[in-house]
Design a protein around this motif. Sequence first.
Motif, PDB file in Angstrom:
ATOM      1  N   ALA A  79       0.829  -1.204   0.000  1.00  0.00           N
ATOM      2  CA  ALA A  79       0.000   0.000   0.000  1.00  0.00           C
ATOM      3  C   ALA A  79       0.864   1.254   0.000  1.00  0.00           C
ATOM      4  CB  ALA A  79      -0.934  -0.006   1.212  1.00  0.00           C
ATOM      5  N   SER A  80       1.909   1.251   0.828  1.00  0.00           N
ATOM      6  CA  SER A  80       2.794   2.412   0.896  1.00  0.00           C
ATOM      7  C   SER A  80       3.551   2.606  -0.410  1.00  0.00           C
ATOM      8  CB  SER A  80       3.784   2.242   2.053  1.00  0.00           C
ATOM      9  OG  SER A  80       3.108   2.166   3.287  1.00  0.00           O
ATOM     10  N   THR A  81       4.058   1.510  -0.970  1.00  0.00           N
ATOM     11  CA  THR A  81       4.819   1.600  -2.207  1.00  0.00           C
ATOM     12  C   THR A  81       3.979   2.183  -3.340  1.00  0.00           C
ATOM     13  OG1 THR A  81       6.219  -0.290  -1.599  1.00  0.00           O
ATOM     14  CG2 THR A  81       6.121   0.294  -3.929  1.00  0.00           C
ATOM     15  N   LEU A  82       2.733   1.742  -3.444  1.00  0.00           N
ATOM     16  CA  LEU A  82       1.855   2.256  -4.496  1.00  0.00           C
ATOM     17  C   LEU A  82       1.614   3.758  -4.326  1.00  0.00           C
ATOM     18  CD1 LEU A  82      -0.768  -0.638  -4.728  1.00  0.00           C
ATOM     19  CD2 LEU A  82       1.076  -0.106  -6.346  1.00  0.00           C
ATOM     20  N   SER A  83       1.428   4.189  -3.061  1.00  0.00           N
ATOM     21  CA  SER A  83       1.206   5.614  -2.813  1.00  0.00           C
ATOM     22  C   SER A  83       2.462   6.430  -3.107  1.00  0.00           C
ATOM     23  CB  SER A  83       0.783   5.830  -1.350  1.00  0.00           C
ATOM     24  OG  SER A  83      -0.479   5.248  -1.103  1.00  0.00           O
ATOM     25  N   TYR A  84       3.619   5.923  -2.670  1.00  0.00           N
ATOM     26  CA  TYR A  84       4.872   6.628  -2.945  1.00  0.00           C
ATOM     27  C   TYR A  84       5.174   6.656  -4.443  1.00  0.00           C
ATOM     28  CZ  TYR A  84       6.251   6.799   2.004  1.00  0.00           C
ATOM     29  OH  TYR A  84       6.323   7.070   3.347  1.00  0.00           O
ATOM     30  N   LYS A  93       3.126   6.894  -6.883  1.00  0.00           N
ATOM     31  CA  LYS A  93       2.354   7.947  -7.535  1.00  0.00           C
ATOM     32  C   LYS A  93       3.048   9.307  -7.412  1.00  0.00           C
ATOM     33  CE  LYS A  93      -2.174   5.760  -6.944  1.00  0.00           C
ATOM     34  NZ  LYS A  93      -3.509   5.865  -6.302  1.00  0.00           N
ATOM     35  N   LYS A  94       3.836   9.463  -6.335  1.00  0.00           N
ATOM     36  CA  LYS A  94       4.566  10.708  -6.127  1.00  0.00           C
ATOM     37  C   LYS A  94       5.971  10.639  -6.718  1.00  0.00           C
ATOM     38  CE  LYS A  94       2.069  11.274  -1.787  1.00  0.00           C
ATOM     39  NZ  LYS A  94       2.162  11.319  -0.314  1.00  0.00           N
ATOM     40  N   LYS A  95       6.267   9.516  -7.390  1.00  0.00           N
ATOM     41  CA  LYS A  95       7.555   9.301  -8.053  1.00  0.00           C
ATOM     42  C   LYS A  95       8.722   9.380  -7.071  1.00  0.00           C
ATOM     43  CE  LYS A  95       5.899  11.085 -12.488  1.00  0.00           C
ATOM     44  NZ  LYS A  95       6.136  12.042 -13.602  1.00  0.00           N
ATOM     45  N   LEU A  96       8.521   8.820  -5.874  1.00  0.00           N
ATOM     46  CA  LEU A  96       9.557   8.827  -4.854  1.00  0.00           C
ATOM     47  C   LEU A  96      10.307   7.506  -4.760  1.00  0.00           C
ATOM     48  CD1 LEU A  96       7.704  10.702  -1.951  1.00  0.00           C
ATOM     49  CD2 LEU A  96       9.541  11.594  -3.399  1.00  0.00           C
ATOM     50  N   VAL A  97       9.796   6.445  -5.390  1.00  0.00           N
ATOM     51  CA  VAL A  97      10.410   5.126  -5.288  1.00  0.00           C
ATOM     52  C   VAL A  97      11.460   4.944  -6.383  1.00  0.00           C
ATOM     53  CG1 VAL A  97      10.025   2.635  -5.221  1.00  0.00           C
ATOM     54  CG2 VAL A  97       8.258   4.197  -4.357  1.00  0.00           C
ATOM     55  N   ASP A  98      12.675   4.596  -5.986  1.00  0.00           N
ATOM     56  CA  ASP A  98      13.729   4.281  -6.948  1.00  0.00           C
ATOM     57  C   ASP A  98      13.683   2.767  -7.164  1.00  0.00           C
ATOM     58  OD1 ASP A  98      15.994   3.779  -8.396  1.00  0.00           O
ATOM     59  OD2 ASP A  98      17.313   5.026  -7.180  1.00  0.00           O
ATOM     60  N   PHE A  99      12.892   2.330  -8.131  1.00  0.00           N
ATOM     61  CA  PHE A  99      12.681   0.895  -8.344  1.00  0.00           C
ATOM     62  C   PHE A  99      13.963   0.187  -8.770  1.00  0.00           C
ATOM     63  CE2 PHE A  99       8.296   2.469  -8.812  1.00  0.00           C
ATOM     64  CZ  PHE A  99       7.644   1.581  -7.966  1.00  0.00           C
ATOM     65  N   LYS A 100      14.756   0.828  -9.593  1.00  0.00           N
ATOM     66  CA  LYS A 100      15.987   0.190 -10.065  1.00  0.00           C
ATOM     67  C   LYS A 100      16.919  -0.122  -8.897  1.00  0.00           C
ATOM     68  CE  LYS A 100      19.722   0.663 -13.437  1.00  0.00           C
ATOM     69  NZ  LYS A 100      20.286   1.503 -14.530  1.00  0.00           N
ATOM     70  N   SER A 132      12.799   2.043   0.618  1.00  0.00           N
ATOM     71  CA  SER A 132      12.845   1.053   1.698  1.00  0.00           C
ATOM     72  C   SER A 132      11.559   0.239   1.756  1.00  0.00           C
ATOM     73  CB  SER A 132      13.079   1.752   3.040  1.00  0.00           C
ATOM     74  OG  SER A 132      12.903   0.864   4.121  1.00  0.00           O
ATOM     75  N   MET A 133      10.420   0.904   1.610  1.00  0.00           N
ATOM     76  CA  MET A 133       9.137   0.203   1.664  1.00  0.00           C
ATOM     77  C   MET A 133       9.002  -0.778   0.498  1.00  0.00           C
ATOM     78  SD  MET A 133       7.782   1.141   4.424  1.00  0.00           S
ATOM     79  CE  MET A 133       6.279   0.230   4.190  1.00  0.00           C
ATOM     80  N   PHE A 134       9.539  -0.416  -0.654  1.00  0.00           N
ATOM     81  CA  PHE A 134       9.491  -1.319  -1.809  1.00  0.00           C
ATOM     82  C   PHE A 134      10.316  -2.577  -1.545  1.00  0.00           C
ATOM     83  CE2 PHE A 134      11.506  -2.446  -6.003  1.00  0.00           C
ATOM     84  CZ  PHE A 134      10.393  -3.098  -6.518  1.00  0.00           C
ATOM     85  N   VAL A 135      11.521  -2.411  -0.995  1.00  0.00           N
ATOM     86  CA  VAL A 135      12.363  -3.560  -0.682  1.00  0.00           C
ATOM     87  C   VAL A 135      11.731  -4.407   0.414  1.00  0.00           C
ATOM     88  CG1 VAL A 135      14.660  -4.311   0.070  1.00  0.00           C
ATOM     89  CG2 VAL A 135      14.426  -2.280  -1.367  1.00  0.00           C
ATOM     90  N   ILE A 136      11.122  -3.749   1.407  1.00  0.00           N
ATOM     91  CA  ILE A 136      10.446  -4.464   2.494  1.00  0.00           C
ATOM     92  C   ILE A 136       9.304  -5.312   1.940  1.00  0.00           C
ATOM     93  CG2 ILE A 136       8.925  -4.138   4.496  1.00  0.00           C
ATOM     94  CD1 ILE A 136      10.694  -1.714   5.219  1.00  0.00           C
ATOM     95  N   PHE A 137       8.575  -4.763   0.978  1.00  0.00           N
ATOM     96  CA  PHE A 137       7.478  -5.516   0.363  1.00  0.00           C
ATOM     97  C   PHE A 137       7.986  -6.810  -0.261  1.00  0.00           C
ATOM     98  CE2 PHE A 137       5.473  -6.189  -3.898  1.00  0.00           C
ATOM     99  CZ  PHE A 137       4.339  -6.854  -3.440  1.00  0.00           C
ATOM    100  N   LEU A 138       9.057  -6.708  -1.032  1.00  0.00           N
ATOM    101  CA  LEU A 138       9.590  -7.889  -1.699  1.00  0.00           C
ATOM    102  C   LEU A 138      10.176  -8.883  -0.692  1.00  0.00           C
ATOM    103  CD1 LEU A 138      11.415  -6.114  -4.685  1.00  0.00           C
ATOM    104  CD2 LEU A 138       9.192  -7.256  -4.737  1.00  0.00           C
TER     105      LEU A 138
END
Length: 272
Positions: free
Chosen positions: A63-68, A70-77, A197-203
């Motif tokens: 949920a957090s990753t999806l919200s972040y 949208k604000k283009k704050l997640v560095d997925f790479k 961090s939230m993206f990595v935590i999700f995975l």
Amino acid sequence: MEWILLVLLGVVAAMFGSIVGLGGGIIIVPVLMLLGPQLTGGEISHATAVGTSLTMLIITALASTLSYAKKKLVDFKSGWLFFMTSGPAAMIGSALTSRFQGAAFSLSFGIFMLLMAGLLVARDYLKPINREWPIQRTIVDAKGQEHTYGYAIVPALAIGFAVGLISGLFGIGGGSLFVPLMVLLFRFPPHTATATSMFVIFLSSILGSGMHGWLGEINYWIVLALVPGAWIGGKLGAMIAGRMSGKGLLWLLRVTLLLLAAQLICDGLTKL
């Protein structure tokens, strides 16, 4: 009433955890350990509390990753790079959780949090490393602001391993170590560090909770009660974090870790 309390716990834990990039486990694990009889009518072991928390973190972090995002704050790479070691390490940490006795777990958890709180307190006196890393990253957020930072492969993989191990072992997501290191070592902007961090935590939580599930260390009824609140709280936390300054995020993280460390250390000492 117990179900209502668990849903509310999910909201508060997920909202608070996503604000500081911890994923909510920092609240879920101690509450389940200390208030298990009141919430479920029976004691909850630390391994089950960790496994249950880590399973809930999947929803919170998503949920957090999806919200972040949208604000283009997640560095997925960068997030996928960290996950290369954090995923396997989360499984190792999950397998080791049950080997800790109750007092040893509380003390080790508390000491770890105390060290992390000390790191964040010292941050005002420590300057981010002024080094040109071989890999440079630039991210432009939804407001059009450009942020530049960098890292090297080996240190990034080492940090990913530490984050995953802590995530699986303590069920807290590992952001308490991940976020300050990203900020101090790699000069990540605090909001980007929290979001990534939230993206990595999700995975990592997917693999870590899978190991806990295989070991029978998840209470799925509690998970079902926590999930609705976790989804709402994760999105609310990401919204609130976007309105806070980077300095505000770090102070919130410092106070949280200090309070939790004191609580866990005292609990561990009384069980010796």
